[in-house]
Scaffold this active site. Structure first.
Site, PDB file in Angstrom:
ATOM      1  N   HIS A   1       6.374  -2.104  12.178  1.00  0.00           N
ATOM      2  CA  HIS A   1       5.436  -0.984  12.344  1.00  0.00           C
ATOM      3  C   HIS A   1       4.116  -1.523  12.880  1.00  0.00           C
ATOM      4  CE1 HIS A   1       7.877   1.806   9.799  1.00  0.00           C
ATOM      5  NE2 HIS A   1       8.322   0.663   9.313  1.00  0.00           N
TER       6      HIS A   1
ATOM      7  N   HIS B   1      14.695   5.591   9.530  1.00  0.00           N
ATOM      8  CA  HIS B   1      14.598   4.928   8.228  1.00  0.00           C
ATOM      9  C   HIS B   1      15.536   5.621   7.249  1.00  0.00           C
ATOM     10  CE1 HIS B   1      11.186   2.666   9.586  1.00  0.00           C
ATOM     11  NE2 HIS B   1      10.958   2.157   8.390  1.00  0.00           N
TER      12      HIS B   1
ATOM     13  N   GLU C   1      17.090   3.017   2.111  1.00  0.00           N
ATOM     14  CA  GLU C   1      16.108   2.139   1.469  1.00  0.00           C
ATOM     15  C   GLU C   1      15.650   2.878   0.214  1.00  0.00           C
ATOM     16  OE1 GLU C   1      12.286   2.364   3.091  1.00  0.00           O
ATOM     17  OE2 GLU C   1      11.570   0.446   2.331  1.00  0.00           O
TER      18      GLU C   1
ATOM     19  N   ASP D   1       9.184  -5.631   9.130  1.00  0.00           N
ATOM     20  CA  ASP D   1       8.684  -4.332   8.648  1.00  0.00           C
ATOM     21  C   ASP D   1       7.162  -4.247   8.794  1.00  0.00           C
ATOM     22  OD1 ASP D   1       9.199  -1.784   7.747  1.00  0.00           O
ATOM     23  OD2 ASP D   1       9.533  -2.329   5.650  1.00  0.00           O
TER      24      ASP D   1
HETATM   25 ZN   LIG Z   1      10.003   0.255   8.120  1.00  0.00          ZN
END
Ligand SMILES: [Zn+2]
Length: 366
Positions: A26, A224, A227, A305
Site C-alpha cells: 500500500h 483483500h 485475512e 503490505d
Molecule cells: Zn494489504
C-alpha cells in the site's frame, strides 16, 4: 522456531539481487519517517508525539485525524487496527499539493528499487488522502507524475491499483469506478478493495457492480480477503468480484475446495506474513500457513503490505521466511518468478523480467 531444513540464512544482498516484482503493498504504508517530518514541517502541522516514536504502532491511538475514515488501508484484525488506520489518515492528510504527492510516489519507486524490485503494483486508497476528497483524479495524476519521473530515472516501474474502501456504499463504489473508467488515468491498472471485513461483514455483493464495470473496461481486479475474513471472503472475491489476485488469502488453507479452485483458476495469493503476525492473524511466523499453501500447490507471492510502519523491507521479510521455513535459493527464485507472473505489468515488461530472472538463476546456481 527454525525450520529443521534451515541452513545458513540467505543474506539480504542475495535477495536484493533477484529481479522481482511486488504486488501487495500500500502506498499509504511506505512513507519514511523523513517523508513525514518533511511534510509536517512544510505544512506547519505539529507532530502528535515525539518524532522518534511516530512509527511505534502502540502509540497510534494518540493520533487524532480531523476526518477519520473507517476501515481501509492495510492489514486488519487486531485491537490496534483503528489506531493504525488513524495514523494512515493523519500521514496521508499531510500530502496537500501535487508536488508533495509526486514526491511520495517517486520515493515509493526509489524504495522499491532499493529492494531490487523492478516492477510493482501499488495499492492506493484515496479515502485516506483526506485533502483530495472530490479531487481523486487529480491525486492520481500527481502520483502518476512522480511515477513517470521515477521511470525516466531508471527506478522501479509502478502500476497503481485504485482501492475502494470496504465500508463505502455500492453507489459510491460504482461512481468511483465510472469516473475512473471515463478518465482512464495513466498508470492505473487495477481496481482493489481493502479494509476490515470483521467490521463490515461480507461485502462481495455490494461491490459486484463496481468490479463488473472495472472488468468490462479492461481493468485488472485484486481483492483483500481471507485475512480478517475466512475462506468465504475469498470465495466471494472470486465468484462475485472476478478477482484475478487475492491480497492475503491465507485463510484459504482452511477450505480444501477453495484451494482446488485457486489452483484451477490460476489465482495468486499476495501473502504478507510479517503483517499477519504483527496484526495478530497468526501468533508467530512458525504458525503461518505460507509453507502449507505452497505445498498444496497454490501460487503464492511474498510481500510487505505496509513496510514502513511495520519497520521492514521486502528483502528482510524474504530472509526471515527463508530462515523460518527452510527456503533456499531455488525457492526464492520461485517466489521472484511468481511475483512477475502475478503482476499486472504489461507483457513486454513481464517477458523482460522473466528473461533477467532466468539469466540470474543460471549465473547463481542453488
Ligand atoms: Zn494489504
Amino acid at each position: 522456531m527454525l525450520h529443521p531444513n534451515a541452513t545458513a540464512r540467505i543474506d539480504e544482498e542475495a535477495i536484493r539481487a533477484l529481479p522481482k516484482a511486488e504486488v501487495h503493498v500500500h502506498l499509504e504504508g511506505t512513507f519514511s519517517l523523513l517523508d513525514l517530518l518533511t511534510l509536517a514541517k512544510e505544512n506547519g502541522v505539529p507532530l502528535p508525539g515525539p518524532a522518534a516514536t511516530l512509527f511505534d504502532i502502540s502509540s497510534h491511538d494518540a493520533f487524532d485525524a480531523p476526518e477519520v475514515t473507517t476501515g481501509g488501508g492495510a492489514g486488519a484484525g487486531s485491537a490496534g487496527l483503528s489506531g493504525f488506520l488513524r495514523f494512515l489518515d493523519w500521514q496521508c492528510g499531510l500530502v496537500r499539493t501535487p508536488a508533495q504527492a509526486a514526491r511520495v510516489a517517486y520515493a515509493f519507486a526509489a524504495r522499491q528499487s532499493a529492494s531490487g524490485i523492478r516492477y510493482s503494483d501499488v495499492i492506493v486508497n484515496p479515502t485516506h488522502w483526506n485533502t483530495w476528497r472530490g479531487r481523486e483524479l487529480e491525486l492520481l495524476d500527481a502520483l502518476a507524475a512522480g511515477l513517470d519521473e521515477a521511470d525516466q530515472d531508471g527506478l522501479c516501474r509502478v502500476g497503481m491499483a485504485y482501492s475502494l474502501l470496504r465500508s463505502q456504499s455500492p453507489t459510491e463504489a460504482e461512481d468511483a469506478v465510472a469516473a475512473l473508467v471515463a478518465a482512464s488515468p495513466r498508470r492505473v491498472v487495477a481496481l482493489s478493495v481493502d479494509g476490515d471485513e470483521k467490521v463490515t461483514g461480507r461485502t462481495g455483493e455490494k461491490f459486484q457492480g463496481a468490479f463488473a464495470a472495472a472488468a468490462a473496461a479492461g481493468l485488472h481486479r485484486t481483492v483483500h480477503a481471507g485475512e480478517s475474513s475466512g475462506p468465504e471472503g475469498v470465495w466471494d472475491a472470486i465468484d462475485l468480484l472476478q478477482a484475478e489476485r487475492i491480497d492475503h488469502g491465507v485463510r484459504s488453507i482452511e477450505d480444501p475446495a477453495l484451494i482446488e479452485r485457486l489452483i484451477a483458476d490460476g489465482i495468486t495469493l499476495g501473502v504478507c506474513p510479517r503483517s499477519n503476525v504483527t496484526l495478530g492473524i497468526y501468533p508467530s511466523w512458525a504458525e503461518h500457513p505460507l509453507p502449507r499453501l505452497l505445498d498444496a500447490g497454490v501460487a503464492v507471492t511474498l510481500n510487505t503490505d505496509d513496510p514502513a510502519p511495520l519497520g521492514s523491507t521486502l528483502e528482510a521479510d524474504w530472509a526471515v521466511a527463508a530462515q523460518q521455513f527452510g527456503f533456499g535459493h531455488a525457492e526464492l527464485v520461485g517466489f521472484a518468478g511468481r511475483s512477475i507472473d502475478a503482476s499486472f505489468a504489461d507483457p513486454d515488461t513481464k517477458a523482460g523480467l522473466r528473461a533477467e530472472l532466468a539469466a540470474h538463476a543460471e549465473a547463481v546456481p542453488a
